[in-house]
Design a protein around this motif. Sequence first.
Motif, PDB file in Angstrom:
ATOM      1  N   THR A 157     -41.573  26.407   9.053  1.00 12.00           N
ATOM      2  CA  THR A 157     -41.278  28.363   8.571  1.00 12.00           C
ATOM      3  C   THR A 157     -39.954  28.182   9.148  1.00 12.00           C
ATOM      4  N   PRO A 158     -39.753  29.581   8.942  1.00 12.69           N
ATOM      5  CA  PRO A 158     -38.252  30.334   9.163  1.00 12.69           C
ATOM      6  C   PRO A 158     -38.450  30.654  10.941  1.00 12.69           C
TER       7      PRO A 158
ATOM      8  N   GLY B 141     -50.273  28.893   8.994  1.00 15.79           N
ATOM      9  CA  GLY B 141     -49.052  28.303   8.180  1.00 15.79           C
ATOM     10  C   GLY B 141     -49.295  27.548   7.143  1.00 15.79           C
ATOM     11  N   LEU B 142     -49.688  26.358   7.501  1.00 17.01           N
ATOM     12  CA  LEU B 142     -50.298  25.097   7.390  1.00 17.01           C
ATOM     13  C   LEU B 142     -51.550  25.470   6.172  1.00 17.01           C
ATOM     14  N   SER B 143     -52.471  25.845   6.286  1.00 19.54           N
ATOM     15  CA  SER B 143     -53.183  25.934   5.153  1.00 19.54           C
ATOM     16  C   SER B 143     -52.929  27.417   4.271  1.00 19.54           C
ATOM     17  N   LEU B 144     -51.922  28.226   4.552  1.00 19.95           N
ATOM     18  CA  LEU B 144     -51.133  28.949   3.101  1.00 19.95           C
ATOM     19  C   LEU B 144     -50.550  28.263   2.716  1.00 19.95           C
ATOM     20  N   ASN B 145     -49.826  26.950   3.323  1.00 19.97           N
ATOM     21  CA  ASN B 145     -48.803  25.722   2.260  1.00 19.97           C
ATOM     22  C   ASN B 145     -49.922  25.113   1.500  1.00 19.97           C
ATOM     23  N   ALA B 146     -51.485  24.783   1.321  1.00 19.54           N
ATOM     24  CA  ALA B 146     -52.396  23.220   0.977  1.00 19.54           C
ATOM     25  C   ALA B 146     -52.956  25.274  -0.101  1.00 19.54           C
ATOM     26  N   ALA B 147     -52.807  26.296   0.474  1.00 22.93           N
ATOM     27  CA  ALA B 147     -53.658  27.871  -0.601  1.00 22.93           C
ATOM     28  C   ALA B 147     -52.569  27.745  -1.868  1.00 22.93           C
ATOM     29  N   HIS B 148     -51.477  27.023  -1.527  1.00 21.41           N
ATOM     30  CA  HIS B 148     -50.163  27.645  -2.379  1.00 21.41           C
ATOM     31  C   HIS B 148     -50.736  26.815  -3.081  1.00 21.41           C
ATOM     32  N   TYR B 149     -49.880  25.009  -2.712  1.00 27.17           N
ATOM     33  CA  TYR B 149     -49.989  24.117  -3.858  1.00 27.17           C
ATOM     34  C   TYR B 149     -51.830  23.731  -4.884  1.00 27.17           C
ATOM     35  N   ALA B 150     -53.412  24.319  -3.926  1.00 30.30           N
ATOM     36  CA  ALA B 150     -54.031  24.496  -4.224  1.00 30.30           C
ATOM     37  C   ALA B 150     -54.153  25.235  -5.573  1.00 30.30           C
TER      38      ALA B 150
ATOM     39  N   ALA C 186     -44.883  18.305  14.795  1.00 30.49           N
ATOM     40  CA  ALA C 186     -44.758  17.554  13.613  1.00 30.49           C
ATOM     41  C   ALA C 186     -45.319  18.568  12.804  1.00 30.49           C
ATOM     42  N   VAL C 187     -45.792  19.121  12.747  1.00 29.31           N
ATOM     43  CA  VAL C 187     -46.692  20.244  11.462  1.00 29.31           C
ATOM     44  C   VAL C 187     -45.763  21.614  11.162  1.00 29.31           C
ATOM     45  N   GLN C 188     -45.342  21.874  13.017  1.00 31.96           N
ATOM     46  CA  GLN C 188     -44.253  22.863  12.583  1.00 31.96           C
ATOM     47  C   GLN C 188     -42.755  22.434  11.603  1.00 31.96           C
ATOM     48  N   THR C 189     -43.011  21.329  12.022  1.00 31.47           N
ATOM     49  CA  THR C 189     -40.894  20.695  11.273  1.00 31.47           C
ATOM     50  C   THR C 189     -41.608  20.773  10.219  1.00 31.47           C
ATOM     51  N   LEU C 190     -42.339  19.986   9.441  1.00 34.19           N
ATOM     52  CA  LEU C 190     -42.582  20.041   7.856  1.00 34.19           C
ATOM     53  C   LEU C 190     -42.943  21.370   7.526  1.00 34.19           C
TER      54      LEU C 190
END
Length: 1106
Positions: free
Chosen positions: A627-628, A690-699, A620-624
């Motif tokens: 990632t390339p 990758g989830l942390s990077l997305n969350a950091a980008h959003y924040a 689920a995490v990889q799908t959401l």
Amino acid sequence: MSQRFVVTPAASGAGDAGPIPEGGSSQFPSPGRALGPDPAAAPETPRVDALPILRYCREPSRYGDGNPRENSPFISHTDVDQESFLEGKNMALFEEEMDSNPMVSSLLNKLANYTNLSQGVVEHEEHEEDSKRREVKSPRMGTFIGVYLPCLQNILGVILFLRLTWIVGAAGVLESFLIVSLCCACTTLTAISMSAIATNGVVPAGGSYYMISRSLGPEFGGAVGLCFYLGTTFAGAMYILGTIEIFLTYISPSAAIIQAETAEGEATAMLHNMRVYGTCTLALMAMVVFVGVKYVNKLALVFLACVVLSILAIYAGVIKTAFDPPDIPVCLLGNRTLSRRGFDVCAKSRAAHNGSVPTALWGLFCNTSVPNATCDEYFAQNNLTEIQGIPGVASGVLLDNLWSTYADQGAFVERRGSPSVSVPEESRTSGLPYVLTDIMTYFTMLVGIYFPSVTGIMAGSNRSGDLRDAQKSIPTGTILAIVTTSFIYLSCIVLFGACIEGVVLRDKFGEALQGKLVIGMLAWPSPWVIIIGSFFSTCGAGLQSLTGAPRLLQAIARDGIIPFLRVFGHGKANGEPTWALLLTALICETGILIASLDSVAPILSMFFLMCYMFVNLACAVQTLLRTPNWRPRFRYYHWALSFLGMSLCLALMFICSWYYALVAMLIAGCIYKYIEYRGAEKEWGDGIRGLSLNAAHYALLRVEHGPPHTKNWRPQVLVMLSLDEEQRVKHPRLLSLTAQLKAGKGLTIVGSVLEGTYLDKHVEAQRAEENIRALMGVEKTKGFCQLVVSSNLRDGMSHLIQSAGLGGMKHNTVLMAWPESWKQEDNAFSWKNFVETVRDTTAAQQALLVAKNVDLFPQNQERFSDGDIDVWWVVHDGGLLMLLPFLLRQHKVWRKCRMRIFTVAQVDDNSIQMKKDLQVFLYHLRISAEVEVVEMVESDISAFTYEKTLLMEQRSQMLKQMQLSKTEREREAQLIHDRNTASHSVVVTRTQAPSTPDKVQMTWTKEKLIAEKYKSKEPGVSGFKDLFSLKPNQSNVRRMHTAVKLNGVVLSKSRGARLVLLNMPGPPRNRQGDENYMEFLEVLTEGLNRVLLVRGSGREVVTIYS
């Protein structure tokens, strides 16, 4: 979008373009001009052309067939093998990169002959020799042999033969159908997620552990990998217990070592026998695995054949019951089932020559064998009947078995619809031959016991390296195996309910059938087909668990993420995990000592469910994240299915056993935190990163819009470190202070500057960054390291102050050490750099903290048992002076120190009212501190002559005693000023205009002053009055006088303080007074051990509002 501009000084030259030759505007010659050196010119070092291909184009004759290839600049002159390798290949441009980047042909060749090695440039180079030494065997196994059959063998097992009929009898056909459907749905959704992960690249040895760790990171991977290992180990214990149960119950009951003296002790004796035989069997299996694991793999097909034959025998028996049901009588007393072990005839009496004779059953319920004996009341009131235990599929018994019949422990196994006369106050512990329930049955408990029968879906992914096309075989084989086994289980539930009487189904050990296996009595042609088949099947499954679990532990240990498991990564010379096998056997022995199959099954259910849950989470995490690199060949997946599977796994964990679930999650959580704090750092490109990077980008996008509110303000620190010639940190205590100030909260950027150009200093920069990161780890400073290579230290520090951070996560405070050797001209960190850095932070509206005597600051391991943190609040800086001690006291080093705040009263201030107001202000700020107001006025101010209180009178008296004439006050200030600036008087005199009289610096001593006074009284001394009338700069006099006075007051109050915080005055606007500014700060802090000079950013950082 984050926008940033960096101000850099303009270069005077042409930059990297180099000097332009005389007589032309370009460094390239004209076409007609020779490129070679001028013969008439002096010999010089040959210049290497930046683009050798240009030289080839301009002078093709030099590289034609007439010249040997050794002269080519593209071919190495020292490596003959490299020459032959590049012979005839158009790869000259990439010659220097061949050591790090392999050719495409070489890469593709190694990918085609993949042998479970990590793919990448470095790995290919490291394993090149090994791949040459051994012949690579191309995998041959397809979907059926490599995935389908192993999954089938692992899924079908001990629960099917020993517990499924009992589950159907207790839960009924409908609820059993629901149990199997829930478990099969869980494994189906997990198989879909696993197929997506397994087809997103090659999965080496390790199977599910590899998939989870590379998808969710080392913390989750290690925790779930160990849970999967524990589940596999306890599965081995369950299979061994199943093997022993089949042997002692159905094959050779007389082989029991421990015999029960009474009927009540049979269950306890059985458990002891299970422990004895289980331990011996475990030791024997461990020896087999240790000596010859290849024989276990060769016998896998034999064990699988036993499973298949057993299932076929069950279906054949069901078909046979349709037209020829077997004659298997079951004796009932009333509606209670009797254990047919101590009697043969199901009657109270039998006919004899001279009448009726009591049967053996009469003797069990009565005290004597005579007809008028005293018998059990229930036996006397109810009749004995015989029914068929397996009436057949056409008998209509399915309707009676649709609904559940849960019972408490020790309850009678009763038949619905049979007449029975109840007897009050009956004793059930009299040893009568009833069939009793051994454990309490309920829905959730049956789920926990059944779930291990659907595990084993990872068998195909564990063999990915041996498959011909793993990305095609794993999804197809696994899902087909799940569909097949789900059909077998669901059909068996219906067929068991349709063929077998309910009381026989609920008879777990077949006591009503004279101790025979229930499912074996249904099979055709003989019950021994099921008994022998199930015996070898469970024995083989136990061997495979003892084979697979140590290898899984070895894979985890070799990854190095859990330090204390590294010893289990070693083994025999051939790679067999000896130490891991030993640990596996010990853990497996723990399960065997439990001795109950029904107690061990929920334990391994927890571990498998947790593993499956994280497989779904990983997909689920990889799908959401999208990632390339997420490009699975298996297309029939969706993140919603993965979340549904994850939720179902979590629900099943708590359905099976909520306390087992909590214990399993606690174990996984402890392993996770251990890996997080003590484990090795791994970068596997996992989804959590990758989830942390997305969350950091959003924040970051959220906080980009404006500065934080005062309530959210905290020091986001940029620590400026200075390095020595070996790229080591000069003042490590600065990081200690940072850790104590931050306590891991907020942003910390540790910056430093190397002088030079990046092309020349990139190796030193990398080494310096590694040293800084290592020191940050030692000092437990959580943050980022940013090192800049600049042409000079001044510009580098300015670049860091301007550009460090990202978006809204920028620093608002700069922490640096005081330049102790600032008076030395050859010091790299000169006073000019320091003062300019102070100006940069002021211009950037950032706070500045300067630690003086930083090497005396405490380390993180030190603890102050008492002491004071003194704050000297001279001017308002936004509240930073009061916030810093509060933050420091959150750390263990400063926790027991008291906070004292001193403020300075001016001429028109009421010190008593100031103290009250400050106490109220601190109360509203929720900061506890002692408050003291210090009266310090300039000696030429006489406004404080009035007195309102005794303190006012004392102050007025002090002011009267300090009255001096204006000339004496100026000379006293000049004496102090010149004494502290003696070492720099030459430099200052050189920088100041000699024509200005009030800027002349003179060195005065007490003796010289007295001598000059006597000289002035002597006649004939011409011109001395003009020289003596020279006055120092009035601004410097006032500043130095303030520094001396304030230093004296601070010393009188805070000489023994653990830390002193002072307002840091700003540098003068006139840059020619920078050296005097350094003198002022030196005098201000003279005599103090630990000083933190604080300069606010110009904004409020504390508030009284909530």
